[in-house]
Motif scaffolding. Structure first.
Motif, short mmCIF file in Angstrom:
data_model
loop_
_atom_site.label_atom_id
_atom_site.label_comp_id
_atom_site.label_asym_id
_atom_site.label_seq_id
_atom_site.Cartn_x
_atom_site.Cartn_y
_atom_site.Cartn_z
N SER A 258 66.49 -2.94 31.63
CA SER A 258 66.10 -2.25 30.65
C SER A 258 67.24 -1.20 30.20
O SER A 258 67.64 -0.76 29.30
CB SER A 258 64.97 -1.71 30.70
OG SER A 258 64.37 -0.68 29.80
N SER B 254 61.40 1.51 35.15
CA SER B 254 62.56 1.12 34.77
C SER B 254 62.95 1.61 33.47
O SER B 254 64.00 1.37 32.98
CB SER B 254 62.59 -0.58 34.94
OG SER B 254 61.66 -1.10 33.69
N PHE C 140 64.78 -5.00 37.62
CA PHE C 140 64.61 -3.61 37.18
C PHE C 140 65.78 -2.90 36.22
O PHE C 140 65.53 -2.21 35.29
CB PHE C 140 64.81 -2.74 38.53
CG PHE C 140 64.52 -1.13 38.25
CD1 PHE C 140 63.50 -0.60 38.39
CD2 PHE C 140 65.95 -0.36 38.56
CE1 PHE C 140 63.26 0.61 38.03
CE2 PHE C 140 65.71 1.01 38.56
CZ PHE C 140 64.51 1.59 38.15
N CYS C 141 67.25 -3.26 36.64
CA CYS C 141 68.25 -2.67 35.68
C CYS C 141 68.21 -2.91 34.63
O CYS C 141 69.07 -2.61 33.64
CB CYS C 141 69.62 -3.07 36.74
SG CYS C 141 69.80 -5.10 36.53
N THR D 123 63.07 0.43 43.99
CA THR D 123 62.84 0.56 42.54
C THR D 123 61.35 0.05 41.90
O THR D 123 60.91 0.14 40.93
CB THR D 123 63.95 -0.46 41.54
OG1 THR D 123 63.77 -1.80 42.07
CG2 THR D 123 65.25 -0.02 41.88
N SER E 179 71.39 4.36 33.92
CA SER E 179 70.55 4.96 34.26
C SER E 179 70.12 6.17 34.26
O SER E 179 69.04 6.74 33.79
CB SER E 179 70.29 4.39 36.13
OG SER E 179 71.35 5.31 36.66
#
Ligand SMILES: Cc1cc2nc3c(=O)[nH]c(=O)nc-3n(C[C@H](O)[C@H](O)[C@H](O)COP(=O)(O)OP(=O)(O)OC[C@H]3O[C@@H](n4cnc5c(N)ncnc54)[C@H](O)[C@@H]3O)c2cc1C
Length: 392
Positions: free
Chosen positions: A72, A349, A69-70, A344, A384
């Motif tokens: 991108s 994402s 998830f993180c 998430t 984010s």
């Protein structure tokens, strides 16, 4: 009714970054927080010098049930982007170690930079504002607050995790997530000292304040860093790092001789210095007090030549593979992060937008993404927030 494009709840690292970025895109942004001051964790971070990013940030530095998830967001706003902003504002900084960038002066340099950017971009920051209710409307979202009603097209939840309640941390973000049909994964304290209650407690108390280089391992993950004995148990970077991989009842292994194979080293000492006592040799690696205490607690200290191979093996095992089961952790009271949080798998994402409720966004620590120690948690907050700010 105050009507605006974007409302961000939480004026911490992620909320401030999202506010300045969205406002720079020309969006009308209101940033609401229940605390009396913004960015309290930024001020407290890095021992007052804010470890604001890490030069070696990679997705592998983050824990999440959804490890992809993180990627991108981290790729679209990198450590170098944040460093560029820091440099542009003339904030002096340095690398402390392992790519960790700290302010030369104070954490307030970073907070002031974010507040200046928010002010220049005309983001409207309102502290001391309690959020009483949130409803979805045809327009977007409507909020009842202690400062009156608000409505917005995009609502960003940036209320962080549960760590350090005295700094304003609440479970509010999880509550909002559940209200709009999201799953919240079980939370627990991360980057947190261990408490020890068994016979080791006396050793920890006696050695309180002593720091040693070690490799701490748990559940297949290891960190080489310092360990610090405390009155309550064990702390220091190695312990904080490994605490995020520990669950109640798990064994932690500590190698107190990280530069050596313990048995080979002991055999070498036995051959080269047969008349030296073990505690004298250990006193050359650890403090004298620690060497004496280890010798009293763990072994019978005698001249090296008197150890049988089996005894030497036992000493090597203790020094190179000290196994302990912490009683627990100090919990959210002192934890640097909260592990777990908004699942998430139900958030985009790319945009950080809810897949359940359009126009609702989650950024920063409220999500199930937690970094290792070393500036990674702030980098996640910046990245984010930046991702969401392109779409709100
Ligand atoms: C002591 C300490 C030191 C740290 N040092 C570092 C470091 O050096 N480097 C690093 O990378 N990370 C560090 N961290 C972790 C880092 O601070 C967090 O990961 C980061 O602040 C998370 O950003 P966030 O914006 O998601 O949440 P936060 O920064 O926690 O901000 C959340 C905001 O939401 C507000 N809020 C909460 N509930 C409500 C509510 N109900 N209504 C309205 N507002 C609400 C809070 O008042 C707060 O302002 C440290 C953490 C601690 C506790």
């Amino acid at each position: 009714m105050h009507s605006t494009d974007v409302i961000i709840i939480g004026a911490g690292a992620a909320g401030l970054m999202c506010a300045l970025t969205a406002a720079n895109r020309g969006r009308r942004v209101v940033l609401l927080d229940h605390a009396n001051k913004p960015g309290k964790k930024i001020l407290m971070s890095g021992g007052g010098r804010c470890n604001f990013t890490n030069m070696y940030t990679e997705p592998g530095n983050f824990l999440s049930q959804n490890p992809h998830f993180c990627k991108s967001a981290l790729a679209r706003y990198t450590q170098w982007d944040f460093i560029e902003m820091v440099a542009r504002h003339g904030v002096p900084y340095h690398e402390k170690k392992l790519g960790q960038l700290f302010c030369d002066n104070k954490s307030s340099d970073i907070l002031q930079m974010l507040l200046d950017e928010c002010a220049t971009a005309s983001a409207d920051l309102r502290m001391d504002t309690r959020i009483e209710q949130i409803e979805k409307t045809d327009y977007g979202y409507q909020l009842a607050t202690s400062a009156g009603p608000f409505q917005c097209q995009s609502l960003v939840i940036a209320t962080g995790g549960l760590s350090i309640p005295t700094l304003g941390a609440t479970g509010f973000g999880y509550q909002v997530a559940r209200q709009f049909g999201h799953s919240v994964l079980a939370t627990r304290a991360g980057l947190v000292p261990f408490t020890i209650t068994d016979q080791l407690k006396a050793l920890c108390t006696e050695l309180s304040g002593t720091s040693v280089d070690c490799i701490a391992s748990c559940n297949g993950t290891s960190f080489r860093e310092n360990l610090l004995f405390t009155h309550r148990g064990l702390s220091g970077p190695a312990i904080l790092q490994i605490s995020s991989f520990w669950e109640a009842g798990d064994t932690v292994e500590i190698n107190l001789l990280p530069d050596h194979d313990a048995l080979v080293w002991l055999q070498q000492q036995q051959a080269e210095r047969p008349n030296s006592e073990l505690k004298t040799l250990l006193g050359e690696i650890f403090t004298k007090k620690m060497a004496n205490l280890l010798a009293e607690t763990w072994f019978v200290s005698k001249p090296m030549k008197q150890y049988t191979p089996a005894e030497l093996g036992q000493v090597a095992d203790k020094l190179g593979n000290w196994q302990l089961v912490p009683a627990g952790t100090e919990g959210y009271r002192t934890a640097e992060v909260t592990l777990g949080g908004v699942d998430t798998r139900e958030v985009s994402s790319k945009t950080m937008e809810s897949l359940k409720s359009p126009g609702l966004y989650f950024i920063g620590e409220v999500l199930d993404v937690s970094g290792h120690l070393g500036g990674f948690n702030f980098q996640w907050a910046w990245a984010s927030a930046y991702a969401a700010a392109q779409f709100v």
